[in-house]
Design a protein around this motif. Structure first.
Motif, PDB file in Angstrom:
ATOM      1  N   LYS A  36       0.771  -1.142  -0.154  1.00  0.00           N
ATOM      2  CA  LYS A  36       0.006  -0.018   0.002  1.00  0.00           C
ATOM      3  C   LYS A  36       0.846   1.200   0.205  1.00  0.00           C
ATOM      4  CE  LYS A  36      -3.713   2.349   2.550  1.00  0.00           C
ATOM      5  NZ  LYS A  36      -4.880   2.242   3.535  1.00  0.00           N
ATOM      6  N   ARG A  66       2.647   1.884  -3.288  1.00  0.00           N
ATOM      7  CA  ARG A  66       1.567   2.398  -4.342  1.00  0.00           C
ATOM      8  C   ARG A  66       1.543   3.749  -4.114  1.00  0.00           C
ATOM      9  NH1 ARG A  66      -2.827  -2.198  -4.930  1.00  0.00           N
ATOM     10  NH2 ARG A  66      -1.554  -3.729  -6.325  1.00  0.00           N
ATOM     11  N   TRP A  97       4.313   5.710  -5.518  1.00  0.00           N
ATOM     12  CA  TRP A  97       4.401   5.740  -6.886  1.00  0.00           C
ATOM     13  C   TRP A  97       3.632   7.000  -7.507  1.00  0.00           C
ATOM     14  CZ3 TRP A  97       5.719   3.215 -11.676  1.00  0.00           C
ATOM     15  CH2 TRP A  97       6.529   2.213 -11.485  1.00  0.00           C
ATOM     16  N   ILE A  98       2.369   7.187  -6.848  1.00  0.00           N
ATOM     17  CA  ILE A  98       1.416   8.269  -7.272  1.00  0.00           C
ATOM     18  C   ILE A  98       1.963   9.569  -6.866  1.00  0.00           C
ATOM     19  CG2 ILE A  98      -0.857   9.081  -7.010  1.00  0.00           C
ATOM     20  CD1 ILE A  98      -1.849   6.244  -6.516  1.00  0.00           C
ATOM     21  N   TYR A 157       2.189   9.120 -16.592  1.00  0.00           N
ATOM     22  CA  TYR A 157       1.697   8.450 -15.847  1.00  0.00           C
ATOM     23  C   TYR A 157       0.197   8.800 -15.438  1.00  0.00           C
ATOM     24  CZ  TYR A 157       0.475   6.379 -11.205  1.00  0.00           C
ATOM     25  OH  TYR A 157      -0.189   5.543 -10.203  1.00  0.00           O
ATOM     26  N   ASN A 158      -0.529   7.617 -15.735  1.00  0.00           N
ATOM     27  CA  ASN A 158      -2.123   7.429 -15.955  1.00  0.00           C
ATOM     28  C   ASN A 158      -2.305   7.116 -14.480  1.00  0.00           C
ATOM     29  OD1 ASN A 158      -4.654   6.681 -16.323  1.00  0.00           O
ATOM     30  ND2 ASN A 158      -4.298   6.983 -18.665  1.00  0.00           N
ATOM     31  N   THR A 159      -2.987   7.967 -13.796  1.00  0.00           N
ATOM     32  CA  THR A 159      -3.603   7.543 -12.414  1.00  0.00           C
ATOM     33  C   THR A 159      -4.594   6.762 -12.471  1.00  0.00           C
ATOM     34  OG1 THR A 159      -5.089   9.595 -12.405  1.00  0.00           O
ATOM     35  CG2 THR A 159      -2.890   9.767 -11.513  1.00  0.00           C
ATOM     36  N   ARG A 211      -3.206   3.385 -13.536  1.00  0.00           N
ATOM     37  CA  ARG A 211      -2.006   3.019 -12.785  1.00  0.00           C
ATOM     38  C   ARG A 211      -0.938   2.314 -13.637  1.00  0.00           C
ATOM     39  NH1 ARG A 211      -4.476  -1.131  -9.279  1.00  0.00           N
ATOM     40  NH2 ARG A 211      -2.433  -1.611  -8.651  1.00  0.00           N
ATOM     41  N   THR A 212      -0.711   3.341 -14.823  1.00  0.00           N
ATOM     42  CA  THR A 212       0.381   2.769 -15.631  1.00  0.00           C
ATOM     43  C   THR A 212       1.315   3.928 -15.909  1.00  0.00           C
ATOM     44  OG1 THR A 212      -1.222   1.296 -16.787  1.00  0.00           O
ATOM     45  CG2 THR A 212       0.603   1.893 -18.040  1.00  0.00           C
ATOM     46  N   ASN A 255       0.039  -1.411 -12.884  1.00  0.00           N
ATOM     47  CA  ASN A 255      -0.476  -1.747 -11.599  1.00  0.00           C
ATOM     48  C   ASN A 255       0.513  -1.554 -10.550  1.00  0.00           C
ATOM     49  OD1 ASN A 255      -2.893  -2.693 -12.669  1.00  0.00           O
ATOM     50  ND2 ASN A 255      -2.028  -4.933 -12.782  1.00  0.00           N
ATOM     51  N   ASP A 256       1.367  -0.121 -10.719  1.00  0.00           N
ATOM     52  CA  ASP A 256       2.229   0.511 -10.041  1.00  0.00           C
ATOM     53  C   ASP A 256       3.220  -0.617  -9.581  1.00  0.00           C
ATOM     54  OD1 ASP A 256       0.628   2.520  -9.787  1.00  0.00           O
ATOM     55  OD2 ASP A 256      -0.463   2.034  -7.887  1.00  0.00           O
TER      56      ASP A 256
END
Length: 397
Positions: free
Chosen positions: A10, A13, A16-17, A73-75, A78-79, A108-109
């Motif tokens: 968790k 990820r 990442w974002i 980055y596509n939220t 998640r790519t 997927n992160d």
């Protein structure tokens, strides 16, 4: 190697974002947007000038790093899509492999990473190795990489290619889905020179840590001088420079009529020899050679039978402790309790050493030897009466 440990999944990820949004804010200045604009932007990829991803193991040691000069980055999906990605894989917190490609897609992160276009996975250290391909599918959670487009592995003097390749990072194992082709150069690998040996086989595996290599058959090895070798399967060690050929093993010499059949055989690349303790037989145009244990010296073109050498031809047969045959010069040497018997005359010659040569028709003529040779002649029964009057026993020289 694990990118996302289940306990840290968790937070990873979120990181990442945060990296993606933080980087994109540097470009867009994070201006306030209306609700409709924010909704449309949810499916719009963030563009950031640089990407620097790092992952550590649960114990805090480094796992891997991935950088890129430009990424999106596509939220929602998640790519991450990155250009010219470069990275480092770590083993026991030390750099182990360098990885690069033309494009990378992280799904997927980080659960799945796809590298495409001139993929290079280079092992670092004293024994460098280069794994190449056009497409690599990396599942960090399983510590596996699959190259399914033009995979190959190269080291100092060898190259292996197959239909697809699986790299198991934790064990250092390479799995080849056949057909598999191993090309070997006597000195160094060259993209412009043909290899001296080409071995084809079925599925194979190669452990980069231990050097153990194996492949199922049928195995066919061809050399540039026209020799061919076949075996049921192979197993060897690249660090120790040998391959064990599993029976049945057959060695085809330059001459089409000369074939050697043997049991399990070791191919020593450093000495360039084939060795075995198993029974062996060689089929010649006019006769056969057989025995137990042999050494084939490839540079010297010689077959040496270590024990119980037996040579059979239509008009003669020879037994000796050992014998050696040079198929290039057609010279034959027998040593140790040599017994030569001629079928037509019944003549028997004995000695510690005899030398012979092959005639153009394939028959063997034995040459005079400097060593002492005993000859025994047995007369036919029709001539025995007259011979007994002249000699009370067999004639011996």
């Amino acid at each position: 190697m694990k990118i996302f440990d289940m306990k840290q999944q968790k937070s990873s990820r979120i990181r990442w974002i945060a990296v993606a949004i933080g980087s994109s804010c540097l470009i867009s200045s994070c201006a306030s947007k209306s609700p409709n604009q924010n909704k449309n932007q949810a499916s719009t990829p963030f563009i950031f000038r640089s990407l620097d991803l790092k992952q550590r193991r649960p114990d805090g040691s480094r796992d891997w790093e991935l950088t890129s000069p430009e990424a999106r980055y596509n939220t929602a999906a998640r790519t991450v899509r990155a250009k010219i990605p470069k990275g480092i894989l770590y083993f026991e917190d030390k750099p182990s492999f360098m990885i690069s490609a033309e494009h990378a897609t992280v799904l997927n992160d980080g659960e799945l990473v796809v590298l495409e276009g001139t993929v290079r996975l280079k092992r670092l250290g004293v024994e460098p190795l280069l794994i190449r391909g056009d497409r690599l599918i990396w599942r960090p959670g399983l510590s596996t990489m699959v190259i399914n487009q033009r995979p190959s592995a190269l080291n100092k003097n060898s190259k292996i290619i197959s239909s697809s390749l699986i790299f198991q990072q934790e064990s250092g194992q390479l799995l080849f889905n056949g057909p598999t082709k191993l090309s070997r150069w006597e000195k160094n690998y060259s993209s412009t020179l043909d290899p001296q040996i080409v071995i084809t086989a079925g599925n194979g595996r190669w452990n980069l840590n231990s050097g153990i290599i194996a492949a199922v058959g049928p195995v066919i090895a061809n050399q540039t001088n026209g020799r061919q070798l076949t075996a049921a399967s192979i197993r060897g060690n690249t660090t120790k420079n040998f391959i064990d050929l599993k029976a049945p093993v057959q060695f085809q010499l330059e001459e089409e009529d000369a074939v050697v059949d043997a049991g399990d055989t070791r191919w020593n690349f450093e000495r360039n020899q084939l060795l075995s303790k198993a029974p062996v037989s060689a089929s010649l145009p006019k006769g056969d050679i057989r025995g137990i244990g042999f050494i084939i010296n490839l540079p010297k073109n010689t077959l040496t039978i270590s024990n119980s050498c037996h040579i059979e031809q239509p008009d003669k047969n020879l037994r000796a402790k050992s014998c050696s045959w040079n198929w290039s010069s057609d010279l034959l040497t027998a040593a140790g309790n040599v017994n030569l018997k001629k079928s037509n005359s019944g003549q028997v010659q004995r000695g510690e050493r005899m030398e012979g040569a092959f005639n153009p028709d394939g028959s063997i003529r034995f040459l005079p030897s400097e060593d002492r040779v005993k000859t025994q002649i047995k007369f036919e029964s029709g001539d025995m009466t007259r011979s007994k009057q002249r000699s009370p026993s067999q004639v011996k020289f």
